[in-house]
Enzyme design. Structure first.
Site, PDB file in Angstrom:
ATOM      1  CG  ASP A 244     117.413  13.163  31.643  1.00 51.30           C
ATOM      2  OD1 ASP A 244     117.296  13.371  33.152  1.00 51.30           O
ATOM      3  OD2 ASP A 244     118.069  12.266  31.218  1.00 51.30           O
TER       4      ASP A 244
HETATM    5  C1  BGC Z   1     119.852  11.596  34.368  1.00 49.31           C
HETATM    6  C2  BGC Z   1     118.597  10.822  34.837  1.00 49.31           C
HETATM    7  C3  BGC Z   1     118.214  10.987  36.152  1.00 49.31           C
HETATM    8  C4  BGC Z   1     118.042  12.518  36.316  1.00 49.31           C
HETATM    9  C5  BGC Z   1     117.531  12.948  37.829  1.00 49.31           C
HETATM   10  C6  BGC Z   1     119.719  13.036  34.836  1.00 49.31           C
HETATM   11  O1  BGC Z   1     120.926  13.759  34.844  1.00 49.31           O
HETATM   12  O2  BGC Z   1     120.067  11.473  33.004  1.00 49.31           O
HETATM   13  O3  BGC Z   1     118.538   9.475  34.680  1.00 49.31           O
HETATM   14  O4  BGC Z   1     116.982  10.433  36.516  1.00 49.31           O
HETATM   15  O5  BGC Z   1     119.297  13.175  36.153  1.00 49.31           O
HETATM   16  O6  BGC Z   1     118.532  12.715  38.834  1.00 49.31           O
END
Ligand code: BGC
Length: 745
Positions: A244
């Site tokens: 993540d």
């Molecule tokens: C989120 C993810 C997301 C990623 C990219 C993170 O803050 O938890 O679900 O895909 O950002 O935007």
């Protein structure tokens, strides 16, 4: 099982990959395994290895951002179809729609030139206040897995990788990057892992996103137990693990487990753990080059699967976005997702012919939701709000009067940068791209942000109270003059939002007060809600008709109008429990939700309906509940042991009303002999049957031996106890229609 030629193709591919790895320099390998821009990895042009282009998210392909800043590029060509949220999709209980929505998402992502779409979100809803619940499917692992598999297959048939997220037990937003979740193996294996396992083994997902949180002391993105032992060894996953954004904290720990691609929200790409720090450690001999090769191998394998490399020119699907057929499928899904919670005195559907004037009350009637919620935000090609949907349905001969009813504070623009960057650290220079990467500092900022937000919400309550007096009076006056009154309230992405959990389960903006007053003036007010997670409905006994719609995509308003005027019978059912009050929830009772630093998932499997069943607490609306404009009768349950192991189950569902409709029949297993330490009952199968008035349909379902199993921690495997099990065929978790006994030897 792989076919023979697939196996030899695999061998050929693996050989090609080995050859490529030999040609790559350390710098090139390093460039491939971390972000070179906010959504893209590094490419190696010399060898024809492209960058991996990723994009959020679960409700459509997100707008383009600048490479190194969280600033939308402002293009006019990145509007897309806005899909129903996963919570809406799961309420359809129609897995064919999961496949279709996956297909639409994949086609649009590919059409926008993406390789990996960061979806679906399949975290189990443990507590109704989790800010991201709207992005997830259900509180139940079987239902979640049943939707995840066809969804992923639908995405990937477009030569785009799904990236199933967030692995694992990403159950709260509070302290989301540091919280340590204490969880036992049984709960992990029975509740939080099954949908991910199905994504890997049944859907063949190409990539998976490691969650922000820690599990038993270790961050998910550097958790050997999760990534090596469970994901790779037990499940045989050979795809790509993506962190993540900002989920990797320690170079050596992350590098030496199966984390393949480090992404982050910071623009200091060379300082990512998998950039210079990893390179230096390898050069010093502190980390073996083999671990980098393993990551590169997984990435190259995904590129082969997506035909990014090693395929004939033009053999890769091109995708397409904003197709009319996408919008049709989205409308169908939205229609099937709407849940009729209550309908006394046949208040619904309304007969459009008999109505000259309708009053529509409530801010959510005229609110667009697509462009909010966090990384699930969408730049929608269009979004039809409930008010527009009603007017479009009725045309110009019916007077539709709209009053706002309750006040919603205006969203103040928080600068030009995206919330995502601000959510981690403010102390950095966006121009230089150097971030403060000190965890204690980030944590402090995050806590401060949370406190500020709570203070802001409190402040807003005062503002709302002042403005509401006039708005309430207007609404109540208007309600008296109409042939029908439709209230549209609920939540919005101030509450259903990434990064924060909801402070309580109440409707915001004093909606409860307005609803109570409205019901006194007009008992038959149709209470309609748009939202992403359960709310308390203290006035529900007085209400005659209640409709619930999750964020259901660009066609929400059209779908709602068709349901309200009876063009379509509602056929959605709840994929999560709607508690009467938050205090009834397992997590409210044990205080293990929404805390900082550490939470213990000590309730085990006993949350959602498993908890309400066990404690004999009546929820407001139970798991699996949803009404129709017609009625269904169940009969003739037969159970047959097949091949000595599987139990074949048949029964008949008959539409005994005067309208066409669809019924969702649910099958729960309730252990009789071995019921110690087991939930009273658990969902194991379901079927949605569409039936014309007076028609009946036969449902055949198969229960496998593993459906009766539970996880034994000592033996570290699922075991099935012999004995009697009650098989319950039900219209909801509380509405059991047929019972039978299955005996396992
Ligand atoms: C989120 C993810 C997301 C990623 C990219 C993170 O803050 O938890 O679900 O895909 O950002 O935007």
């Amino acid at each position: 099982m792989l076919k023979k030629n697939e196996k030899s193709n695999d061998k050929k591919r693996e050989k090609e990959i080995d050859k490529l790895i030999k040609k790559l320099t350390l710098d090139e390998k390093i460039s491939m395994i971390h972000g070179a821009s906010l959504f893209r990895s590094g490419a190696v042009e010399r060898l024809g290895i492209p960058a991996v282009e990723t994009s959020d998210g679960p409700m459509g392909t997100r707008a383009e951002f600048m490479n190194d800043r969280w600033i939308p590029s402002g293009n006019q060509d990145d509007m897309v179809s806005y899909l129903p949220s996963n919570s809406a999709l799961a309420s359809t209980w129609n897995t064919e729609l999961a496949r279709e929505m996956g297909h639409v998402l994949g086609a649009e992502a590919r059409g926008r030139g993406k390789d990996v779409i960061l979806a679906p979100g399949i975290n189990i809803k443990r507590d109704p206040l989790c800010g991201r619940n709207f992005e997830y499917m259900s509180e139940d692992p079987v239902l979640t897995a049943a939707f995840a598999v066809p969804f992923i297959q639908g995405v990937q048939e477009n030569d785009v990788a799904a990236c199933v997220k967030h692995f694992v037990a990403n159950v709260q937003e509070t302290d989301r990057q540091m919280v340590d979740e204490r969880i036992d193996d049984r709960t992990l294996y029975e509740i939080y892992l099954p949908a991910f396992k199905a994504a890997v083994q049944d859907a063949g997902v190409y990539s998976i996103m490691g969650a922000y949180n820690k599990i038993n002391g270790f961050h998910c993105c550097e958790n050997k137990r999760l990534l090596d032992e469970i994901l790779r060894e037990e499940w045989g996953f050979d795809g790509v693990v993506i962190s993540d954004w900002g989920g990797v904290h320690k170079t050596k720990e992350a590098a030496e487990c199966s984390m393949d691609l480090e992404m982050s929200i910071f623009p200091d790409f060379d300082d990512y753990k998998f950039a210079n720090p990893l390179k230096e450690s390898i050069e010093k001999g502190e980390i073996s080059l083999d671990v980098v090769d393993a990551k590169v191998r997984n990435l190259l394998r995904m590129m082969y699967r997506l035909k990014m490399i090693g395929a004939k020119k033009d053999s890769r699907k091109a995708g397409a976005y904003n197709l009319p057929e996408h919008r049709k499928a989205i409308l169908r899904t939205a229609q099937e997702s709407i849940i009729l919670l209550k309908n006394d005195k046949n208040t619904l559907p309304l007969d459009a012919k008999k109505i000259k004037k309708i009053v529509v009350i409530g801010a959510n009637a005229a609110t667009l939701h697509s462009n909010g919620g966090g990384s699930a935000e969408i730049k929608a090609l269009y979004e039809i709000c409930p008010l527009a949907g009603l007017k479009m349905y009725l045309g110009g001969n019916t007077k539709v009067e709209y009053v706002q009813g309750y006040y919603v504070p205006e969203k103040k623009a928080n600068g030009s940068e995206n919330w995502q960057a601000a959510s981690v650290s403010e102390d950095r220079d966006p121009n230089l791209g150097r971030a403060v990467r000190d965890e204690a500092h980030e944590d402090e900022n995050y806590r401060r942000g949370n406190e500020e937000r709570l203070a802001k919400l409190e402040q807003e309550k005062k503002e709302v109270h002042e403005k509401n007096e006039k708005l309430f009076a207007q609404a109540l006056e208007a309600a008296k003059t109409a042939d029908a009154v439709i209230f549209v309230g609920g939540l919005n992405h101030e509450f259903d939002v990434e990064g924060f959990d909801r402070p309580d389960m109440k409707l915001p903006y004093e909606q409860d007060l307005l609803i109570e007053a409205l019901l006194k003036v007009r008992k038959d007010t149709i209470l309609t809600f748009v939202g992403g997670s359960p709310v308390e409905m203290p006035w529900r006994e007085q209400a005659q008709a209640i409709l619930w719609t999750y964020y259901a995509g660009m066609e929400t308003g059209n779908a709602l109008a068709k349901i309200i005027f009876g063009n379509v019978s509602p056929s959605g059912k709840l994929a999560e429990t709607f508690p009467a009050k938050y205090e009834d929830c397992a997590t409210a009772k044990n205080g293990q939700f929404g805390a900082w630093d550490t939470i213990s998932l000590e309730e085990g499997a006993y949350f959602g309906y498993r908890h309400f069943d066990r404690q004999r607490i009546a929820p407001a609306f139970c798991f699996g509940h949803g009404l129709s404009y017609t009625e269904f009768e169940y009969s003739g349950l037969t159970l047959k042991a097949e091949k000595g192991k599987n139990i074949k189950l048949t029964f008949t569902v008959k539409n005994i009303g005067k309208r066409a409709g669809a019924e969702i029949a649910q099958v729960y297993i309730a252990p009789i002999a071995a019921k110690e330490n087991r939930p009273d009952k658990e969902l194991k199968a379901f079927a949605k049957v569409e039936l014309g008035a007076g028609r009946s349909g036969k449902v055949c379902l198969v229960l496998k031996q593993k459906d009766f199993a539970c996880f034994d921690e000592q033996l570290h495997k699922f075991i099935t106890n012999a004995g009697d099990y009650e098989i319950l065929v039900a219209a909801s978790c509380e509405d059991i229609r047929l019972r039978g006994i299955a005996t396992l030897s």
